[in-house]
Structures are given as C-alpha cells and as structure tokens.
Design a protein around this motif. Sequence first.
Motif, PDB file in Angstrom:
ATOM      1  N   HIS A 154       1.614  -4.218 -14.923  1.00  5.31           N
ATOM      2  CA  HIS A 154       0.523  -3.262 -14.775  1.00  5.31           C
ATOM      3  C   HIS A 154      -0.763  -4.006 -14.469  1.00  5.31           C
ATOM      4  O   HIS A 154      -1.163  -4.893 -15.214  1.00  5.31           O
ATOM      5  CB  HIS A 154       0.383  -2.461 -16.081  1.00  5.31           C
ATOM      6  N   PHE A 193      -2.736  -4.964  -6.440  1.00  4.80           N
ATOM      7  CA  PHE A 193      -2.132  -3.691  -6.842  1.00  4.80           C
ATOM      8  C   PHE A 193      -0.857  -3.421  -6.047  1.00  4.80           C
ATOM      9  O   PHE A 193       0.159  -2.992  -6.607  1.00  4.80           O
ATOM     10  CB  PHE A 193      -3.123  -2.542  -6.635  1.00  4.80           C
ATOM     11  N   ARG A 249       3.155  -3.199  -7.603  1.00  2.00           N
ATOM     12  CA  ARG A 249       3.663  -1.845  -7.835  1.00  2.00           C
ATOM     13  C   ARG A 249       5.191  -1.749  -7.828  1.00  2.00           C
ATOM     14  O   ARG A 249       5.750  -0.788  -8.341  1.00  2.00           O
ATOM     15  CB  ARG A 249       3.071  -0.872  -6.813  1.00  2.00           C
TER      16      ARG A 249
END
Length: 200
Positions: A167, A157, A161
Amino acid sequence: MELNVVGAKPVTVSEAVFGKEFREDLVHQVVVAYRNAGRAGTKAQKTRSEVSGTTKKSKKQKGGGARHGALKAPIFVGGGVTFAAKPRSFAQKVNRKMFRGAMVSILSELNRQNRISLVESFGVEQPKTKALVAKLGELQAEGRVVLVAENAPEALFLAARNVPYVHVVDVAALDPVSLVGADKVVMTVESLKRIEEWLA
C-alpha cells in the motif's frame, strides 16, 4: 536518537516522535474511531408518513367491525414501521492532540520492533512492478507493506497496485489503521522529516 538508512548515513530523529512509550488504550480508541468514521449507516425503514398510499379512511366508521382510518398504519401489511430505523453516523470525536499522540505511539512501537525501514528513495522512476518487487526484496519487506513518501510519484502508485498487500500512502494521508496493520513500513528520509515536523 538515530535511525539507519539503507545505503546511506543514519539520520537523527526526535525522541519525542520515535521514542515514546506505547499507549495501547489511546491507540485502540483512535483506531476504532478512525474505522467507525468510514462506516455508512445505511439501515432505513419507513414510517407511516413515508409509506406510499392514500390516507383516506379505509371504511365506514360504523357497522364494519373495528374502526380504523388509513391502511398505512403499522398494524396493516404494507404499512409503516412503528419505530422505524434511520441512517445514523458512527463517527466518534477524536481531537487533534489524541490523534497525534496515537500516531507518535504507533511510530515509536514500530521503531522498537524494527518494522520501519528508511531509504533515500524508492528508485522507481517508471511504473514497473518488477522494479518495485526487486526493491522490496532488497529491503526484506514481506507481508503487509506500507510505502510512505512525500508527494509520492504516480509511477510508484502504478508499480505497487499489482503487488498484493503493498500500500502506497502519501504523508498527508497517513493513517493509524494502515500503520497498525503493517508488517513493514518503508519510508523515505524526506517523508520521515515531514512526519517529524508534523508530530514534533
């Protein structure tokens, strides 16, 4: 049927999940319902009972022209609205069978268009954007990319980012809108099996 895995042996997947015909009507209905569920009905006006002020009679009954009571009535400036708008829910009912059917239809179409890539792992142990960009370059994943992982690590993640249009989503949070809008869906073999268990 079999799907190719980058750098590994092909995996056998269910025809019922990755080989169904595309049902545009069902997918459209589920996507619209999903997006509507995220809408907030915020429009609100006040009725005469909600406007602040006194309900005392504004003037004498006789001798002052038109007879009237409280100044909170809709005909006065600052009064309430006659048919005041209130917040409402935009949610549409979609049962479980419809939702799963739409997901199967989307995944099957992505497979037919070669927009799904399978990997053993993303190979991102540290939250390094550079490593993830290099991995995506190897997979030729461009445009809007959805990375699907089972229990996706925090490092993935954090690495994604700062990459535009990339995503990361966990299998449990997989949604039709993300899949429909993706140019490329990259998922691990583990997440593939989890999706197959869920939708089979």
